[in-house]
Scaffold this motif. Structure first.
Motif, PDB file in Angstrom:
ATOM      1  N   ALA A  39       0.808  -1.218   0.000  1.00 39.61           N
ATOM      2  CA  ALA A  39       0.000   0.000   0.000  1.00 39.61           C
ATOM      3  C   ALA A  39       0.841   1.267   0.000  1.00 39.61           C
ATOM      4  O   ALA A  39       0.576   2.209  -0.755  1.00 39.61           O
ATOM      5  CB  ALA A  39      -0.946  -0.013   1.200  1.00 39.61           C
ATOM      6  N   HIS A  40       1.864   1.312   0.841  1.00 39.58           N
ATOM      7  CA  HIS A  40       2.652   2.546   0.949  1.00 39.58           C
ATOM      8  C   HIS A  40       3.406   2.823  -0.343  1.00 39.58           C
ATOM      9  O   HIS A  40       3.499   3.980  -0.788  1.00 39.58           O
ATOM     10  CB  HIS A  40       3.619   2.446   2.134  1.00 39.58           C
ATOM     11  N   LEU A  41       3.942   1.781  -0.977  1.00 41.36           N
ATOM     12  CA  LEU A  41       4.644   1.952  -2.255  1.00 41.36           C
ATOM     13  C   LEU A  41       3.687   2.445  -3.328  1.00 41.36           C
ATOM     14  O   LEU A  41       3.998   3.365  -4.095  1.00 41.36           O
ATOM     15  CB  LEU A  41       5.288   0.637  -2.677  1.00 41.36           C
ATOM     16  N   PHE A  42       2.500   1.836  -3.384  1.00 35.14           N
ATOM     17  CA  PHE A  42       1.525   2.252  -4.388  1.00 35.14           C
ATOM     18  C   PHE A  42       1.100   3.702  -4.171  1.00 35.14           C
ATOM     19  O   PHE A  42       0.859   4.436  -5.147  1.00 35.14           O
ATOM     20  CB  PHE A  42       0.302   1.335  -4.332  1.00 35.14           C
ATOM     21  N   ALA A  43       0.977   4.115  -2.936  1.00 32.44           N
ATOM     22  CA  ALA A  43       0.614   5.510  -2.652  1.00 32.44           C
ATOM     23  C   ALA A  43       1.670   6.464  -3.183  1.00 32.44           C
ATOM     24  O   ALA A  43       1.353   7.510  -3.767  1.00 32.44           O
ATOM     25  CB  ALA A  43       0.421   5.699  -1.149  1.00 32.44           C
ATOM     26  N   ARG A  44       2.935   6.108  -3.008  1.00 30.87           N
ATOM     27  CA  ARG A  44       4.026   6.965  -3.513  1.00 30.87           C
ATOM     28  C   ARG A  44       4.009   7.017  -5.035  1.00 30.87           C
ATOM     29  O   ARG A  44       4.289   8.064  -5.638  1.00 30.87           O
ATOM     30  CB  ARG A  44       5.375   6.420  -3.027  1.00 30.87           C
ATOM     31  N   LEU A  45       3.685   5.896  -5.692  1.00 27.98           N
ATOM     32  CA  LEU A  45       3.609   5.881  -7.154  1.00 27.98           C
ATOM     33  C   LEU A  45       2.462   6.769  -7.635  1.00 27.98           C
ATOM     34  O   LEU A  45       2.603   7.495  -8.626  1.00 27.98           O
ATOM     35  CB  LEU A  45       3.413   4.451  -7.654  1.00 27.98           C
ATOM     36  N   CYS A  46       1.333   6.713  -6.928  1.00 28.78           N
ATOM     37  CA  CYS A  46       0.196   7.558  -7.303  1.00 28.78           C
ATOM     38  C   CYS A  46       0.527   9.038  -7.134  1.00 28.78           C
ATOM     39  O   CYS A  46       0.089   9.875  -7.932  1.00 28.78           O
ATOM     40  CB  CYS A  46      -1.025   7.199  -6.462  1.00 28.78           C
ATOM     41  N   LEU A  47       1.304   9.356  -6.123  1.00 31.20           N
ATOM     42  CA  LEU A  47       1.722  10.752  -5.929  1.00 31.20           C
ATOM     43  C   LEU A  47       2.646  11.200  -7.057  1.00 31.20           C
ATOM     44  O   LEU A  47       2.589  12.349  -7.498  1.00 31.20           O
ATOM     45  CB  LEU A  47       2.408  10.917  -4.576  1.00 31.20           C
ATOM     46  N   ALA A  48       3.506  10.283  -7.540  1.00 32.53           N
ATOM     47  CA  ALA A  48       4.358  10.616  -8.688  1.00 32.53           C
ATOM     48  C   ALA A  48       3.504  10.883  -9.925  1.00 32.53           C
ATOM     49  O   ALA A  48       3.758  11.824 -10.689  1.00 32.53           O
ATOM     50  CB  ALA A  48       5.346   9.482  -8.953  1.00 32.53           C
ATOM     51  N   ALA A  94      -9.340  15.357   7.520  1.00 28.71           N
ATOM     52  CA  ALA A  94      -8.682  15.094   6.235  1.00 28.71           C
ATOM     53  C   ALA A  94      -7.529  16.056   5.989  1.00 28.71           C
ATOM     54  O   ALA A  94      -6.480  15.670   5.458  1.00 28.71           O
ATOM     55  CB  ALA A  94      -9.700  15.189   5.102  1.00 28.71           C
ATOM     56  N   GLY A  95      -7.703  17.328   6.390  1.00 28.83           N
ATOM     57  CA  GLY A  95      -6.651  18.314   6.145  1.00 28.83           C
ATOM     58  C   GLY A  95      -5.355  17.974   6.842  1.00 28.83           C
ATOM     59  O   GLY A  95      -4.260  18.154   6.279  1.00 28.83           O
ATOM     60  N   SER A  96      -5.428  17.474   8.069  1.00 31.67           N
ATOM     61  CA  SER A  96      -4.208  17.130   8.806  1.00 31.67           C
ATOM     62  C   SER A  96      -3.486  15.955   8.165  1.00 31.67           C
ATOM     63  O   SER A  96      -2.248  15.873   8.202  1.00 31.67           O
ATOM     64  CB  SER A  96      -4.561  16.805  10.262  1.00 31.67           C
ATOM     65  N   LEU A  97      -4.229  15.026   7.582  1.00 29.99           N
ATOM     66  CA  LEU A  97      -3.608  13.883   6.911  1.00 29.99           C
ATOM     67  C   LEU A  97      -2.966  14.292   5.588  1.00 29.99           C
ATOM     68  O   LEU A  97      -1.867  13.824   5.244  1.00 29.99           O
ATOM     69  CB  LEU A  97      -4.650  12.794   6.672  1.00 29.99           C
ATOM     70  N   LEU A  98      -3.650  15.167   4.827  1.00 30.84           N
ATOM     71  CA  LEU A  98      -3.092  15.613   3.544  1.00 30.84           C
ATOM     72  C   LEU A  98      -1.776  16.357   3.731  1.00 30.84           C
ATOM     73  O   LEU A  98      -0.904  16.324   2.856  1.00 30.84           O
ATOM     74  CB  LEU A  98      -4.102  16.501   2.819  1.00 30.84           C
ATOM     75  N   ALA A  99      -1.637  17.035   4.875  1.00 28.62           N
ATOM     76  CA  ALA A  99      -0.392  17.772   5.147  1.00 28.62           C
ATOM     77  C   ALA A  99       0.778  16.836   5.391  1.00 28.62           C
ATOM     78  O   ALA A  99       1.940  17.266   5.333  1.00 28.62           O
ATOM     79  CB  ALA A  99      -0.596  18.701   6.338  1.00 28.62           C
ATOM     80  N   GLN A 100       0.503  15.552   5.658  1.00 27.16           N
ATOM     81  CA  GLN A 100       1.565  14.590   5.953  1.00 27.16           C
ATOM     82  C   GLN A 100       2.022  13.810   4.732  1.00 27.16           C
ATOM     83  O   GLN A 100       2.877  12.934   4.837  1.00 27.16           O
ATOM     84  CB  GLN A 100       1.071  13.597   7.017  1.00 27.16           C
ATOM     85  N   MET A 101       1.463  14.119   3.576  1.00 25.07           N
ATOM     86  CA  MET A 101       1.794  13.353   2.373  1.00 25.07           C
ATOM     87  C   MET A 101       3.270  13.490   2.008  1.00 25.07           C
ATOM     88  O   MET A 101       3.804  14.600   1.946  1.00 25.07           O
ATOM     89  CB  MET A 101       0.938  13.814   1.195  1.00 25.07           C
ATOM     90  N   PRO A 102       3.947  12.370   1.717  1.00 21.79           N
ATOM     91  CA  PRO A 102       5.345  12.448   1.269  1.00 21.79           C
ATOM     92  C   PRO A 102       5.426  12.779  -0.216  1.00 21.79           C
ATOM     93  O   PRO A 102       4.411  13.025  -0.873  1.00 21.79           O
ATOM     94  CB  PRO A 102       5.861  11.038   1.562  1.00 21.79           C
ATOM     95  N   SER A 103       6.614  12.762  -0.744  1.00 22.66           N
ATOM     96  CA  SER A 103       6.794  13.003  -2.181  1.00 22.66           C
ATOM     97  C   SER A 103       6.550  11.716  -2.950  1.00 22.66           C
ATOM     98  O   SER A 103       6.492  10.616  -2.387  1.00 22.66           O
ATOM     99  CB  SER A 103       8.209  13.517  -2.456  1.00 22.66           C
TER     100      SER A 103
END
Length: 477
Positions: free
Chosen positions: A252-261, A399-408
């Motif tokens: 899950a964490h890897l896929f999240a980073r790919l989606c952010l890319a 939701a806002g506090s979680l979005l602020a924690q998003m990595p690259s």
């Protein structure tokens, strides 16, 4: 997904009217011949109904790949560059006059297709021809992915699903390489482009778009949830009678980073497409798709962060991430609840309309997967909310506090340099002979007369009096 490009059409053009070649006299004639095949293929492709255009894409790609080596040979000959160690010397007699009908530019009259643009440089011919090939590759990616979204037939198997995604990824990466090459080439042209379709910013945006879509396919390959949601809507699926859908654990964490890319690439494409730059403005549908793709990519990232939290036993945080995903998608939290509110009814109607587009195979995926992702998020939200209300009762963060924690983001694909096609040695040697016929392809119809074929001599006309007759020809293009 990917974007439903519309392929352009072009006018007839005789290379011999503008170019001559001292070293290979038959080169202009051969270039005209293969370009005529491209023009005829694009014209026929546009006439086909949407359901028949996907199987015809291979013919379009084949015609373009047959023409491009001759186009690049003429282009190299103008600069007196060697091909396979054999010098080609092309002389410009007069500026070429070629017409292309752009498909990404904003139409002057709403509801009408863009008017044809006239180009007088071989450089722009290269840009239009190659960008058409890249668009065709993107459409081929759509064609192989289409069975994964159809709900009127039996669901595809795992092996077929993996093969389709692998083939579509290759098409998109090939398209991204071509767009990147064209953008670099277009940036070296000092004159303003005749159309936004071949502007450097547009080509850069298309390269980023193709890379974003290829990155999302790397996630889709191992993402079980879209298939589960599609299976749930499929009336022909009977697997639910004897077993529940299998949802394996995902990285899950890897896929999240790919989606952010992918979101970062879509954001870049969207910013490049904004406003009226060189060549004019892009149509609103294409720009809207780029914004929807950015939203969908970020929503997918939120969903995978939620799955990662749920796997760690943090159901409250998982639900918070789903709320963040809905916020990114622009879905009102109230509409997620069951009921007969106007917002809910409007949303369901839009989803059914998108399903009909998928079944018809025309213009589906123009929302960049927003409705599909919304269905997945709502499925998980209903499941986890029930668990949290009855078992865990964990606090749900904002939701806002979680979005602020998003990595690259994290990249998975890289664009390989595009290598322009070249003619083989035997083809070059064969063109040292003088042409065996005249190059009269320039007398063919222009792109404005693609509706019907018109006889140059009307029936019953006295020889030599063709100019005194007027023939009504419908203009379909």
């Amino acid at each position: 997904m990917p974007y439903p490009f519309v392929l352009p059409t072009t006018s007839a053009f005789s290379y011999s009217s503008s170019f001559s070649c001292e070293t290979h006299p038959s080169l202009p004639l051969n270039a005209s011949t293969y370009r005529g095949i491209v023009r005829d293929t694009l014209k026929k492709h546009k006439r086909l109904p949407p359901s028949s255009q996907s199987p015809n894409l291979s013919l379009v790609v084949s015609a373009l790949n047959g023409y491009l080596p001759y186009l690049f040979a003429v282009d190299a000959g103008l600069g007196r560059k060697a091909a396979h160690g054999d010098e080609v010397n092309v002389i410009l007699k007069t500026a070429p006059v070629i017409e292309w009908r752009p498909t990404l530019s904003d139409a002057t009259v709403p509801g009408k297709e863009s008017s044809r643009v006239k180009i007088q440089s071989l450089e722009y011919e290269v840009l239009f021809a190659l960008s058409t090939l890249a668009n065709a590759y993107s459409l081929q990616a759509r064609a192989v992915l289409h069975p994964l979204y159809v709900t009127s037939s039996a669901p595809v198997g795992t092996q077929q699903r993996q093969s389709a995604i692998t083939a579509a990824t290759k098409y998109l990466l090939d398209a991204a390489a071509i767009y990147d090459y064209l953008a670099t080439r277009a940036e070296s042209i000092v004159t303003s482009p005749p159309s936004a379709d071949i502007a450097p910013t547009t080509l850069r945006a298309q390269s980023s778009l193709a890379l974003a879509e290829a990155t999302l396919l790397a996630v889709l390959k191992d993402d079980p949830y879209p298939a589960v949601v599609a299976q749930d809507r499929n009336k022909n699926d009977t697997e639910w009678m004897y077993k529940a859908p299998e949802i394996p654990k995902v990285r899950a964490h890897l896929f999240a980073r790919l989606c952010l890319a992918a979101s970062e690439h879509a954001t870049k494409a969207y910013s490049l497409s904004q406003g009226s730059g060189r060549g004019g403005k892009l149509n609103d549908g294409f720009v809207r798709y780029l914004e929807d793709l950015r939203r969908t990519s970020r929503a997918k990232a939120c969903r995978f962060f939620g799955i990662d939290a749920d796997l760690g036993g943090q159901t409250g945080s998982a639900i918070g991430w789903l709320h963040a995903a809905l916020q990114e998608l622009g879905v009102d939290q109230k509409d997620v609840k069951k009921g007969l509110g106007l917002g809910r009814l409007k949303k369901e109607w839009s989803e059914k309309r998108e399903d009909r587009k998928v079944e018809k195979g025309s213009n589906w995926g123009s929302d960049a997967g927003k409705w599909e992702e919304t269905r997945v998020v709502e499925l998980l939200e209903a499941k986890w909310a029930k668990q949290n209300d009855t078992m865990f009762t964990q606090d749900i963060p904002a939701a806002g506090s979680l979005l602020a924690q998003m990595p690259s983001g994290r990249e998975i694909h890289s664009i390989k340099p595009f290598q322009p096609p070249v003619l083989d040695v035997s083809s070059l040697d064969a063109m040292r002979a003088p042409p065996d016929r005249s190059d009269d392809l320039g007398d063919d119809q222009s792109s404005g007369d693609e509706g019907t074929l018109v006889d140059s001599n009307p029936v019953g006309a006295f020889p030599g009096t063709h100019g005194e007759y007027r023939t009504a020809t419908p203009n379909y293009y």
